[in-house]
Structure formats: C-alpha cells, structure tokens
Design a protein around this motif. Sequence first.
Motif, PDB file in Angstrom:
ATOM      1  N   ILE A  47      -6.340  13.537   2.199  1.00 17.13           N
ATOM      2  CA  ILE A  47      -5.755  12.365   2.866  1.00 17.13           C
ATOM      3  C   ILE A  47      -4.237  12.497   2.950  1.00 17.13           C
ATOM      4  O   ILE A  47      -3.620  12.149   3.971  1.00 17.13           O
ATOM      5  N   GLU A  48      -3.624  13.016   1.904  1.00 22.19           N
ATOM      6  CA  GLU A  48      -2.173  13.223   1.933  1.00 22.19           C
ATOM      7  C   GLU A  48      -1.792  14.198   3.036  1.00 22.19           C
ATOM      8  O   GLU A  48      -0.791  14.003   3.740  1.00 22.19           O
ATOM      9  N   ALA A  70      -2.040  12.445   6.411  1.00 23.32           N
ATOM     10  CA  ALA A  70      -0.907  11.539   6.606  1.00 23.32           C
ATOM     11  C   ALA A  70       0.368  12.322   6.903  1.00 23.32           C
ATOM     12  O   ALA A  70       1.160  11.943   7.775  1.00 23.32           O
ATOM     13  N   ARG A  71       0.571  13.432   6.194  1.00 28.59           N
ATOM     14  CA  ARG A  71       1.766  14.253   6.399  1.00 28.59           C
ATOM     15  C   ARG A  71       1.790  14.843   7.806  1.00 28.59           C
ATOM     16  O   ARG A  71       2.863  15.029   8.388  1.00 28.59           O
ATOM     17  N   ASP A 119       0.544  13.347  10.372  1.00 29.82           N
ATOM     18  CA  ASP A 119       0.510  12.210  11.297  1.00 29.82           C
ATOM     19  C   ASP A 119      -0.798  12.140  12.087  1.00 29.82           C
ATOM     20  O   ASP A 119      -0.792  11.841  13.294  1.00 29.82           O
ATOM     21  N   LEU A 158      -7.000   5.809   0.618  1.00 29.95           N
ATOM     22  CA  LEU A 158      -6.764   5.607   2.046  1.00 29.95           C
ATOM     23  C   LEU A 158      -5.646   4.591   2.273  1.00 29.95           C
ATOM     24  O   LEU A 158      -4.740   4.815   3.093  1.00 29.95           O
ATOM     25  N   HIS A 216      -2.070   5.811   1.683  1.00 35.20           N
ATOM     26  CA  HIS A 216      -1.518   6.699   2.711  1.00 35.20           C
ATOM     27  C   HIS A 216      -1.538   6.055   4.103  1.00 35.20           C
ATOM     28  O   HIS A 216      -1.350   6.738   5.102  1.00 35.20           O
ATOM     29  N   GLY A 217      -1.767   4.749   4.130  1.00 35.00           N
ATOM     30  CA  GLY A 217      -1.606   4.000   5.373  1.00 35.00           C
ATOM     31  C   GLY A 217      -2.829   3.902   6.254  1.00 35.00           C
ATOM     32  O   GLY A 217      -2.734   3.415   7.392  1.00 35.00           O
ATOM     33  N   TYR A 218      -4.017   4.338   5.787  1.00 35.30           N
ATOM     34  CA  TYR A 218      -5.227   4.287   6.613  1.00 35.30           C
ATOM     35  C   TYR A 218      -5.942   2.949   6.392  1.00 35.30           C
ATOM     36  O   TYR A 218      -6.381   2.639   5.286  1.00 35.30           O
ATOM     37  N   ARG A 226      -4.190   4.790  11.053  1.00 46.04           N
ATOM     38  CA  ARG A 226      -3.033   4.863  10.172  1.00 46.04           C
ATOM     39  C   ARG A 226      -1.945   3.928  10.671  1.00 46.04           C
ATOM     40  O   ARG A 226      -1.499   4.019  11.829  1.00 46.04           O
ATOM     41  N   PRO A 262       4.360   4.006   9.414  1.00 46.77           N
ATOM     42  CA  PRO A 262       5.057   4.034   8.115  1.00 46.77           C
ATOM     43  C   PRO A 262       6.283   3.141   8.123  1.00 46.77           C
ATOM     44  O   PRO A 262       6.854   2.845   9.144  1.00 46.77           O
TER      45      PRO A 262
END
Length: 352
Positions: free
Chosen positions: A278-279, A282-283, A285, A315, A318-320, A349, A352
């Motif tokens: 998941i990281e 997110a990294r 995008d 989740l 990491h913004g999901y 997502r 951020p």
Amino acid sequence: MSHKGSRVFLAIRYVIGLFGLTLTRTSPKLTSYRIHSGKGRHDDSRPLPPGMAAVLDDRHPDLVELRARYGQMASPFKPGSFWRRSRRLRDLNLAYFRGDNAYVWQLRQLGHTSRTARSARLKFFLFARYVNALDTHKLLERTSEDGAFGCWAFDFQTLPTSSRDLLDSVNEMYFLERHWGLLSRMDFTVVDIGAGYGRLAHRMVESVPDLRRYLCVDAIPESTFLSEQYLKYRNVDHKATVLRLDEVADRLAAERPDLAVNIHSFSEMPIAVIEAWIELLARCDVPTLMIVPNEGDQLLSLEDDYVRLDFGPVLERHGYVLAAREPTIADPDVRDLVGIGDWFMLYRRAAP
C-alpha cells in the motif's frame, strides 16, 4: 466468522494438509466443512497444448532461477508462511495450473464425486446466467473458455462454455465498469498485485481494447513463471507484462498505474507486507484500488501464527478511502445457491 474462528480453521487446515488432505468450508456462512483428498482437482480430459508439458516442469531452468532469485532477495514484499512450498504450494499441479487449486477454488466446495457433478454444473449454469445478464458490452464474445491446462469448464446450450476463471473475470470487469468506467477509459495501465497465473490480465487484454498496459506482480516464483508462460501462450503479452519482484518498485514509479487490483491476495499476507504494498501504491500515486478479500467484506491479514489483523487502518493511513462496496453476486438467491460469498471493494486515494 471471528478472528479466533478463522485462526482455528487455518491451523486445522494446515495440520491435515500435511497428510495430503484439504479442509474446506461448504456453506456461504462459513459454518460447515468438508475434508477431502486431492483427487480430481483438475480436468485431464483435454491434453496439454503441444510442447507445454516440457515447459510446465518443476525443474524448468527459468523456474529454478526464479526460485533462487526470489530466495536471495531482502524484499518487503516477500510473502509470509502461507505460500511456502510445504503449505500452499503443495496444492498446485504445475502442468494443470488452471484446475481446482491454490489459485482458483472451482469445485472444492462441491467435492469431486460423480454424485456432485450435476450439482456443480447447475451452480455454474446459475452463475453463468447471472454474468450473461450483466454482459451488455458482450465481453463473453470477446473472450472465451477452452478448458486448457486442467480448467473445469461446463458446456451449455444457451450460454457460453463457462469456468470460474471466465465468470469471475468478466464479473470483476463489470464491477470496474460500474464504479470506474473501465470500458470507456482510454490508454490506461493496471497493476495486479498477486496476479497468480494471470487470469484477469488475459481476460482484460482480450476484452478492453483501450487498455495500454497490464502489469502482473506476484511474490511467488511459481506465479511469476506461470504467468509469463500463460500470457505468452494466450498471445496477450504485447500488453500484459510480468514483473520480477525486484523490478516492481522502479517500474511502478515509471508507469504510474491508474488502477491497482488485489483479488484474494492481501488476505493471504502478513500486515507488514500489505503495508509495504500500500505504501508503494501511495508513493506511485496510484489513485484507485480494487480489493476482493477472502473473508466476505472483512479486511483481514494472515500473520505467520494464524492471527488475523484488520488492515483497514493501513489503507486509511495511506489515503485510500472506500468508494464502492458490493457482493460479487448481487442477487441474493443466486449468491446463496451458488455459494460464493465474496465482496468487491473499491478504494480511491484522497488528495494528500
């Protein structure tokens, strides 16, 4: 089922697996079980395609090299104990990898006796009729089932030849169509985490002409090997690309996928591995993530000691955010009669 109940079930399943037996749930509510042997797990009525028996060999040099390569990696994406060769992979016949096995449970809940063959065909008919009714874009005419590599397939007079591989894949694409506009998207990339032998990659390349790239990722060397061979055999490797585990981070950073899918895979990983995936998404995008868990709509990891942990907070961290959630079979009667209690879950997502 409670976390404790899941832990007990998995522990018992592992112990009897040492004797070559399998314990499976036989009811949608997960309250009854069956112990059976591994006989009849694939359909051997169709011979392997010419030349493939020599390729799908446990001693194939490419597979041997992949095992050594993955074994030497210090990767945060490496799986836990569930997919060790002494456990989950004993449930895989390499030559008949599309049978009822570690990748797709097709007939397991029904047993493998002649007495249940008619029941299995009836359940597949109900599922096929359900998917056919959804098929407004005629995906079942763009992709088809030939039963190759041991796949259990059923012929019908008024419906296409059907398998769990085909029906699940088309059903998944229609969920993505409803909630993500899959079939109207142009020039997009998908990454499949835990892609197995590449079944959804095969179906999506054949069914969605505006797909740019489908990236298959799996931390199991056997899966990487099989998906490379299978996607080449299906002539979809011009769009479906299999990534080695140590290539994943750089390739995802370069490709910036539009969608990630994880089907029955996070549920078989420790939470630390899920966090690493998941990281990475997110990294890079990746804006949208589709998950199909193993335990209904519960987001549960599988720790090495059989503890199950809720990975929903991973989740969120990491913004999901959950955007859509529905049973894989919306009709409650079909769902009950077929015995498939899975759920689709789509996450977007947040900025951020």
